[in-house]
Structures are given as structure tokens and as C-alpha cells.
Design a protein around this motif. Sequence first.
Motif, short mmCIF file in Angstrom:
data_model
loop_
_atom_site.label_atom_id
_atom_site.label_comp_id
_atom_site.label_asym_id
_atom_site.label_seq_id
_atom_site.Cartn_x
_atom_site.Cartn_y
_atom_site.Cartn_z
N HIS A 232 26.77 39.06 -2.31
CA HIS A 232 26.04 39.93 -1.38
C HIS A 232 24.71 39.31 -0.98
CE1 HIS A 232 24.46 43.61 0.44
NE2 HIS A 232 23.34 43.33 -0.19
N MET A 233 23.97 38.81 -1.94
CA MET A 233 22.65 38.25 -1.65
C MET A 233 22.77 36.95 -0.84
SD MET A 233 20.66 40.51 -2.79
CE MET A 233 19.09 39.67 -2.54
N ALA A 234 23.82 36.17 -1.08
CA ALA A 234 24.01 34.95 -0.29
C ALA A 234 24.19 35.30 1.18
CB ALA A 234 25.22 34.18 -0.80
N ASP A 235 24.93 36.37 1.45
CA ASP A 235 25.10 36.82 2.83
C ASP A 235 23.80 37.39 3.39
OD1 ASP A 235 27.76 36.07 2.84
OD2 ASP A 235 28.50 38.06 2.30
N ALA A 236 23.13 38.22 2.59
CA ALA A 236 21.90 38.86 3.05
C ALA A 236 20.81 37.84 3.33
CB ALA A 236 21.41 39.87 2.01
N LEU A 237 20.75 36.78 2.54
CA LEU A 237 19.74 35.72 2.71
C LEU A 237 20.20 34.62 3.66
CD1 LEU A 237 18.68 35.47 -1.03
CD2 LEU A 237 17.25 36.34 0.83
N GLU A 238 21.45 34.76 4.15
CA GLU A 238 22.03 33.78 5.07
C GLU A 238 21.94 32.36 4.51
OE1 GLU A 238 20.15 34.42 8.86
OE2 GLU A 238 21.29 36.25 9.25
#
Length: 589
Positions: free
Chosen positions: A417-423
Motif C-alpha cells: 500500500h505504501m509503495a503505491d501511495a508513495l509512487e
Amino acid sequence: MDSFSMHTHTCGELRPANIGETVTLTGWVWHRRDHGGLIFIDLRDRAGVTQISFDPEHSGGTAFHAAEHVRSEWPLKVTGTVRERPEGQDNEKLATGQVEVLVSELEVLNTSKTPAFQIEDHVDASEDVRLRYRYLDIRRPKMMANLKLRSDFTFALREAFHKREFMEVETPALFKSTPEGARDFIVPSRTQPGNFYALPQSPQLLKQLLMVGGVERYYQVAKCFRDEDLRADRQPEFTQVDVEMSFVEQDDVMGMLEGVLKDAFAAMGVEMQLPLRRISYWDAMDTYGIDKPDTRFGMRLHDVTPIFQDSKFKLFASAAKTEGLYVKAINAKGAGTWPRAKIDRLADVAAGFGAKGLAYIAFREDGSVTSPIVKFFSDDEMAALRAEMDVEPGDLVMFAVESRLKADEILGGMRNHMADALELPREGHDFLWVVDFPLFHWDEERKAYASEHQPFTQPMESDIDRLESDPLSCGSHTYDFVMDGYEAGGGGMRIHNAELQMRILKLLGFTEERAEAQFGFLMEALKFGAPPMGGFALGLDRVCMLLTGSDSIREVMAFPKTSSGSDLMSGAPSEVSGQQLKEVSLRIL
């Protein structure tokens, strides 16, 4: 180009070397531009686009007059001369952009209603509209390219298997219902009222029987069916490239597959470095929180339990002193700059992965710390945490306090999730094996053991003696092929001994009678000199999705279903007549 068509060339074929040639093209009107005395049309077919032009002085009155009336998506046949485009009018976006065809003859092959949406790559229509008019959607260059890539990749796989002496064998689409895992699609028999076929969830049992039969190296591009709830990368019917080998050990199968996959991906312009990395199941879970990790970015899981053995924060200290409980953490670099309210909302995300809450520490860029729990930590604990987690200003450290597997799963979900949120950038393709899965897991809902892969998987030889005494500690000869954070394929060595197979089925809750009813034909076959065997299944739809950079396997399937299992184009599933039901001895309650 062969001569078995109405055209001499495709619309993606012409180049400056063809200047002066008389050619015939067929295709659909993509764009039409009327410049008064000149008319230009972009003619599109599956191979590309060619600009055709109509000049009343050269095209003749008939062709020019007909061109005045054609509209978008009309299919045309044109004959003309290839010429260089006027100076300054080259189109670098087209492979044919240096030439055009000056048309002398035009035949309108049909007319077209106004399409429900523009036939363009960046279409504004909803997916439902695209699926309702899927035959128009397929005309879009991007969809056509996706289907072409799928065709090419499938051909490359077939070539790779064929040159390694694999035999392509078709297995039946009507087979026996053996409902393990997902639900079967069942098909009533007209000739044997009250009996049913099932559409196969995979050719698993049949390919094992082929090994007993001596085929030795088998593959099949197999259609499979599962009556399960759908997601973006799931469909009720899907395609897998199914493989089985006999007289082999695990390394033999994996080595063969690596060679096949390397050849097939190379045909797509994708380089695969061999040998592929191998990560054990528990290493994958403890490091990435998932058994199909994307290793193109960091944010690894850390076991910080030892740091908090004597902490004044009771939740962490209690876990550190309780056998089977862990304190684990990840560091989302950059998220520590987020506003407090945005960070607090991550607790809802974590709850979706099974967390009861989300403890965190935000290390602000000005050196301050924001956290509801940091007041309980000693200076030594904070120093040890900073060192273990490589903390820098702007970082957000998140914790999970749970059993080993549960903590892994929570933080693995948060990691993605954080990888997507932080692009976070994820460049290129990431290939690896995850190996040595547990043989069983405990199904809390059913209160029973369940196979981690499937009930025909060979246990580790060193674990066979404790199958009944400690099933959850037993490992298996298994290997999943992971691509870009997706399980792209999976396989394992098979049980080829009938007695061992019965022991496994009994552990899964089968009585001998039920095992005989469902799998008797397999158990009987294993008694006739079944050889050591192992196999694999590659998810063709999923791999093509990743190769095309698509978000859903629907983008690489010609006629997919919606998330509810509907075909919006044809209206399936639909009612059938009373007579049809009567013929198969059924009625609707």
C-alpha cells in the motif's frame, strides 16, 4: 504478405522503399480530413495505419466523389500509388509516416453506425461500455497490440517447449467433479439424468495420468474454469500453460522451466537473467510480508522484538516476553512528512489486512517526532530502533504486534500500500522463485488442515515420518514463479505413491470412501508403476497483463467477463428454455 486476401499490403507495412509501387489496402476509416480540393484518410487495420489521399486530378472523379461521403469506421478497399508525403508532413508517430497512398480506385465495403465511443487508445468510455461493444474496443490499436503480444508470447512458449521435446496433449473440458478449493462449474448430462460433468479447474489429475502413461514431457495451453468471486486479475475462465515431467527431481523441472521462460520472454524483448533467485517461503514472508514479493523496492520487514524486552510500553514488552508473538516494523521513507490526520487514516488500511490497530512513529524533517507511543520508549530503545530501521528525517515507522505469520501479512499489505501511495519507482521486470512452501495450513473457518498448494504435492522426505504428529511443520517440494509482485505460475513435485497419497487425503479430512469416490481413478493409476513426476502451470493471462503494463487481465483477453461474471456483449449468463431444462432433467426452484 501472402496472396490470400483482398489487399497486397497491410496498413502498417509501407515504407519509402515502396515509393512508386501500385498497392491495394483494406481497412477501416480512422480519421478523415477534407481540405477542400484534397481529402486525407487514415486507414487502419490490425497492423497499423496508412494515410491515403484523394486528389480529383489523380484519383478520378468516382473515387474522389466516394471519398467525400465516407465516414469513421467504414471498411474500405483502395488501390493507388505509394508516394512520399509532402515536405514537412511526415508523421513520426507512425511507422508508415513518411509515405502515403494516392488513391485511384475506392470500393466502399460497408457502412457503419456511429460507434458508441471513439476508436482511440485513450478512450473516455467506461469499461462496461467497452465490454458491451467489445468488437469495437478490439479495433483500438492498444487492444489489438495486447492481443498480438499474447499471440506472440503463446507461440514463443510453444516453440520453446517443442524444441525441448515436449508433447502438446489436449485434455477434456468435460471431466469429473473433484471439488477441492474453488467451486466447480457443473454441466448436467442429458444421457445420464442426475449425473454431472465438471469443467476442469486445471488439468492437474489428467496430466499426472499422462505421466503414468509414459508421455514424460507434456504441455498444454489449457482453458480452466473456477466458480469463484472475481477480482481485477481473476476470471471464471482463464488460460494457463500447463506442464508436467516425469523421471525428474525438483531442480530438473525448475531448470527446464527457466530455459523455456527465458526463451519466451526473449521473444518479447525481455531479458531474464538465469539462474533465477530462489527465496524460501518463510524468508519471503519474514522479509517482504508476502509469498509473492516485488523486490524492485525496499521497505523490508524487521523483527524488532528484542529491542523491547524491557520496554515500558506494555503492548510491545508483553509480546516480547510471550512465545509466538512478535513486534515487527517497516520504514516507509518519505511518509513521515505526511499530515497527522493522513497518517492516522492508515489504521483503517491496516485493519483491512487484519490489524487491530496501527502503532507508528513519524520522524519529521525538522528532527521532531510525532507518535502516540514514543513517550513510553527509553533513549536506548529509540537509538536501537533508529539503527535497526535506518531512520532518517521524513521516515514513518509502522509496527505490527502479532503472531509471526499474521504480523508478516499485515506489514506485507502495508508495504505494498505504501509503495503505491508513495509512487515508488518499479522499473523493468522482477523475476524470482519462492520455494519450499509449508505442506499444510490451518483453515480456521473449517477448523481443519488445508493444502497450501494442492493435495497431490510431495512432502519433504525428511518430514514424512511426522505427517500425522505435526502436520503444520511439514514442508513440501513446491516452487512459485513470481513476476513483478504477482504469482505468475506455480508448481511442485507430485506424490507418486498411492499409500502416501491416501495419508495426505486423510489428514485433509477425507474418509477412505470419499477419497475413493473422488480420486479413486488416480489412486488406482498410482499403483501401476507411477514414476517420480513434477509440473507447473503458468498464468498466461496474468503474465500478458504484466508484459503489456495493463492493470487487469481483462485488457489482454478478447472477450472477458465483468467482476460479476457477466458478458455484457452477449448477455450471458442467461435463461434457457423449459425444454432445455427438461432434456437434462432439471428445473429451477
